[in-house]
Scaffold this motif. Structure first.
Motif, short mmCIF file in Angstrom:
data_model
loop_
_atom_site.label_atom_id
_atom_site.label_comp_id
_atom_site.label_asym_id
_atom_site.label_seq_id
_atom_site.Cartn_x
_atom_site.Cartn_y
_atom_site.Cartn_z
N ARG A 69 0.83 -1.20 0.00
CA ARG A 69 0.00 0.00 0.00
C ARG A 69 0.87 1.26 0.00
N MET A 70 1.97 1.21 0.70
CA MET A 70 2.91 2.33 0.68
C MET A 70 3.54 2.50 -0.70
N GLN A 71 3.86 1.39 -1.34
CA GLN A 71 4.40 1.45 -2.70
C GLN A 71 3.44 2.15 -3.65
N VAL A 72 2.19 1.75 -3.58
CA VAL A 72 1.16 2.35 -4.45
C VAL A 72 1.05 3.84 -4.18
N ALA A 73 0.95 4.21 -2.91
CA ALA A 73 0.79 5.62 -2.55
C ALA A 73 1.97 6.45 -3.05
N GLU A 74 3.17 5.93 -2.90
CA GLU A 74 4.36 6.65 -3.35
C GLU A 74 4.35 6.85 -4.86
N ILE A 99 -2.52 3.67 11.43
CA ILE A 99 -1.69 4.81 11.81
C ILE A 99 -0.38 4.79 11.04
N LYS A 100 0.19 3.62 10.88
CA LYS A 100 1.44 3.50 10.12
C LYS A 100 1.25 4.01 8.69
N LEU A 101 0.14 3.63 8.06
CA LEU A 101 -0.15 4.07 6.71
C LEU A 101 -0.45 5.57 6.65
N ALA A 102 -1.14 6.07 7.66
CA ALA A 102 -1.46 7.50 7.70
C ALA A 102 -0.19 8.34 7.82
N LYS A 103 0.71 7.92 8.67
CA LYS A 103 1.97 8.66 8.83
C LYS A 103 2.79 8.62 7.54
N HIS A 104 2.74 7.50 6.85
CA HIS A 104 3.45 7.39 5.58
C HIS A 104 2.82 8.33 4.54
N ALA A 105 1.49 8.37 4.51
CA ALA A 105 0.80 9.26 3.57
C ALA A 105 1.18 10.71 3.82
N GLU A 106 1.28 11.09 5.07
CA GLU A 106 1.69 12.45 5.40
C GLU A 106 3.13 12.71 4.95
N LYS A 107 3.99 11.74 5.15
CA LYS A 107 5.41 11.88 4.80
C LYS A 107 5.60 12.12 3.31
N ILE A 108 4.80 11.43 2.47
CA ILE A 108 4.98 11.55 1.02
C ILE A 108 4.23 12.75 0.42
#
Length: 311
Positions: A69-74, A99-108
């Motif tokens: 999911r992080m790969q896709v978002a990036e 929460i882990k995914l939300a923080k990653h979304a904010e980071k990118i």
């Protein structure tokens, strides 16, 4: 801080309009195909839509690992740039992974996050509220409720919605329940400065007339031009024209739903309409093979698009 102040800070207009619920694309080894995803996002940027909704139902989010999911978002954010709105669905069964995914979304640099209620356990409204607030409190991103009771089994109570809508960081709801009646209820409760995304594609017109001011949908990806035109007609109060176009859209949706797999059929349409390799859906979803029948569906979409003119 009042909600209107938060909305002014994040530019509310970026969340109004048509958002494609993005299909996740895999390669022949069932790995995330980031290059084809980037190509597809860049195509949608030219089709009149406002942005994309990533890793939701259409994006097969619950069939992906957290890392996928992080790969896709990036990949999506890289292709979107700063002029195309990216909403990342971060809903998981557990709050920790969300929460882990939300923080990653904010980071990118995503524009907002969204989440369904915690699934499987048939949790109480109090548990769902705790889950959503855990996600909301973990970042500075705006949050969009995702209400789809036909899949989650959770019917959003109006009192819970009211409490959530009072949080300045909760800027909207993606409402995919089928009765358009609740669009009006949500609008009445949350006020005019709240974003309500219509989530039932075949009722886009009905949802907009009953209070929605935006839309997110899975079939949008096969015919983004039609939904962009429909949105424009509604905004200009050309309701009779909008009704006729909704009928045409529903004609296509009816055909897409007649295949063994909606996602499989949609990916074939996307591949052949836009010249990319959208692949097949992940198991256990069924693959749909290209056929004369499918080409007729594609031809119908192309016909309806050509009839738009300048709309």
């Amino acid at each position: 801080m009042r909600k209107i102040e938060v909305l002014n800070m994040i530019s509310v207009d970026k969340f109004k309009g048509v958002f494609v619920a993005l299909n996740t694309i895999y390669d022949d080894n069932d790995n995330i195909n980031t290059e084809e995803i980037k190509k597809l996002v860049k195509i949608y940027k030219t089709k009149g839509v406002k942005g994309v909704y990533v890793c939701g139902s259409t994006g097969e989010g619950f069939l992906l690992s957290t890392e996928e999911r992080m790969q896709v978002a990036e990949a999506v954010k890289e292709a979107s740039g700063d002029d195309f709105t990216v909403i990342v669905h971060v809903g998981c069964a557990g709050t920790k992974e969300s929460i882990k995914l939300a923080k990653h979304a904010e980071k990118i640099g995503a524009d907002a996050v969204s989440a369904v209620p915690s699934v499987y356990y048939r949790l109480s409204p109090e548990c769902v509220e705790k889950h959503w607030n855990g996600i909301i409190d973990s970042t500075d991103l705006p949050f969009i409720i995702y209400n789809i009771p036909q899949l989650t089994g959770f019917n959003l109570p109006l009192d819970l919605f009211k409490r959530m809508a009072e949080n300045p960081k909760v800027i909207g709801i993606k409402n995919s329940e089928e009765p358009v009646y609740n669009m009006e209820r949500y609008r009445t409760v949350a006020g005019d400065d709240f974003i309500i995304f219509n989530g039932s594609d075949e009722q886009f017109l009905g949802g907009r007339l009953m209070g929605a001011n935006a839309g997110i949908g899975g079939t949008y990806g096969t015919m983004p031009e039609l939904f962009a035109a429909l949105d424009k007609m509604i905004n200009e109060n050309r309701i009779e024209e909008a009704k006729k176009l909704q009928y045409k859209i529903n004609d296509v949706i009816f055909e897409l739903l007649s295949y063994e797999s909606l996602y499989g059929a949609a990916k074939q349409v996307i591949s052949h309409r836009f010249g990319i390799n959208a692949g097949k859906p992940r198991s256990p979803f069924l693959e749909v093979e290209y056929s004369d029948r499918l080409q007729k569906t594609i031809d119908k979409i192309e016909k309806y698009v050509s009839e738009l003119g300048e709309y």
